[in-house]
Write an enzyme that holds these catalytic residues in place. Structure first.
Site, short mmCIF file in Angstrom:
data_model
loop_
_atom_site.label_atom_id
_atom_site.label_comp_id
_atom_site.label_asym_id
_atom_site.label_seq_id
_atom_site.Cartn_x
_atom_site.Cartn_y
_atom_site.Cartn_z
N ARG A 177 1.17 -1.73 -0.19
CA ARG A 177 0.09 -0.07 0.38
C ARG A 177 0.68 0.91 0.03
NH1 ARG A 177 -4.85 1.71 3.48
NH2 ARG A 177 -5.99 0.00 2.14
N CYS A 202 -16.13 1.94 0.59
CA CYS A 202 -14.90 1.20 0.74
C CYS A 202 -14.77 1.54 2.82
CB CYS A 202 -14.11 1.53 0.47
SG CYS A 202 -13.31 3.18 0.45
N GLN A 213 -10.43 -4.15 -2.82
CA GLN A 213 -11.79 -3.25 -2.30
C GLN A 213 -12.75 -4.18 -3.69
OE1 GLN A 213 -11.97 -1.61 0.26
NE2 GLN A 213 -14.32 -2.46 -0.30
N HIS A 236 -7.34 0.59 -6.42
CA HIS A 236 -7.41 0.03 -5.24
C HIS A 236 -8.19 -1.74 -6.06
CE1 HIS A 236 -7.66 -0.98 -0.86
NE2 HIS A 236 -9.04 -0.38 -0.63
N ASP A 259 -17.28 7.27 -1.32
CA ASP A 259 -16.25 7.71 -1.06
C ASP A 259 -15.60 8.64 -0.32
OD1 ASP A 259 -13.55 6.25 0.47
OD2 ASP A 259 -12.59 6.39 -2.23
N ARG A 281 -13.88 -8.37 2.69
CA ARG A 281 -12.57 -8.03 2.51
C ARG A 281 -11.53 -9.08 2.66
NH1 ARG A 281 -10.10 -2.75 2.31
NH2 ARG A 281 -8.10 -4.10 1.79
#
Ligand code: CP
Ligand code: NVA
Length: 300
Positions: A102, A257, A132, A129, A217, A285
């Site tokens: 990340r 998310c 996700q 991402h 988001d 996840r």
């Protein structure tokens, strides 16, 4: 050997297989079945940004699979003191079985993957991402069945999550409406190269009509903290609240998310209503990434 840097690294068939497998691994886990396909295997987790879900899900998943995970922060590694990515990649990948990263610049994970002798997973960059999206697709399928041919509306910033939704529209075959303030649209090249029906809007109401899933988001992503105030003004009309959900199709679902800012991109009411499936989404996840790790391990 395969890497997972964006959803486009996998074919639609592979992604479908991954979602089915995630649902099966979830069932096995809930039934208490012990399944350890990665016994003694190690995942290195490089985190240049904060995380709750990503760290816990990868680390727990590796333990459940009989292996382990090493958390590496820039404060403690030579990467954080400027050791070249290429050198770090050769060294770290010589000692572990998989690497998860990340970071900020997407190019960093690409360079790391180029020099890695083991599979590399993108666990969020400024641009994408993809992990996700595996969880989001699993969650939609669990609640409503196949997402193919459905209409999804993205509300808010044309950010990393939005870009991965564009890739997902291409790979999973759904229509994608994107409502952003002017100047916050997703990258034009990512939109252009998607083989999907993608429509851009600058107002929420037109975008959400006829939608089966609404997704949003944060307005300011990690690394954009200093823009928070400016973005609060720019995004003021882009909150997903009950009036927005009411414009969507009957039975439309809401996803985020997380972490969420109630009162900014989503109202508290929508977050905590039954059409919000954010807690399943977060839990998935774990299951979706276990399916990913298993796939990458088996395809080495
Ligand atoms: N959604 C997500 O990636 O959460 P974290 O930042 O907590 O990992
Ligand atoms: N767009 C957000 C997602 C966090 C999981 C960010 O990059 O901060």
């Amino acid at each position: 050997m395969r890497h997972f840097l964006t959803l486009k690294d996998f074919t639609p068939e592979e992604l479908k297989q991954l979602i089915d497998r995630a649902i099966e691994l979830k069932r096995m886990h809930k039934a208490g079945e012990v399944y350890e396909p990665l016994k003694n295997k190690v995942l290195a987790m490089i985190f240049d940004k904060s995380s709750t879900r990503t760290r816990v899900s990868f680390e727990a998943g590796m333990v459940q699979f009989g292996g382990g995970a090493i958390f590496l922060s820039p404060n403690d590694t030579q990467l954080g003191r400027g050791e070249p990515v290429e050198d770090s990649s050769r060294v770290i990948s010589s000692m572990v079985d998989m690497v998860m990263i990340r970071t900020f610049d997407h190019n960093m994970v690409e360079r790391f993957a180029d020099y890695s002798s083991v599979p590399v997973i993108n666990a969020l960059t400024d641009d994408y991402h993809p992990c996700q999206l595996l969880a989001d697709m699993q969650t939609y399928v669990e609640h409503r069945g196949s997402i193919e041919g459905k209409t999804v509306t993205w509300v808010g910033d044309g950010n990393n999550m939005c870009h991965s939704y564009i890739n997902a529209a291409d790979r999973f075959g759904f229509n994608l409406n994107i409502a952003t303030p002017e100047g916050y649209e997703p990258r034009a090249d990512i939109v252009a190269e998607a083989d999907a029906e993608i429509a851009l809007f600058n107002d929420v109401a037109s975008a959400v009509k006829g939608s089966d899933l609404i997704v949003t988001d944060v307005w300011a992503s990690m690394g954009q903290e200093e823009e928070q105030k400016k973005r609060e003004t720019a995004f003021a009309d882009f909150q997903v609240d009950s009036s927005v959900m009411a414009l969507a199709n009957d039975g439309a679902l809401f996803m985020h998310c997380l972490p969420a800012h109630r009162g900014e991109e989503v109202s508290a009411e929508v977050m905590d209503n039954p059409e919000s499936i954010v807690w399943d989404e977060a839990e998935n996840r774990l299951h979706a990434q276990k399916a990913l790790v298993e796939f990458l391990h088996l395809n080495r």
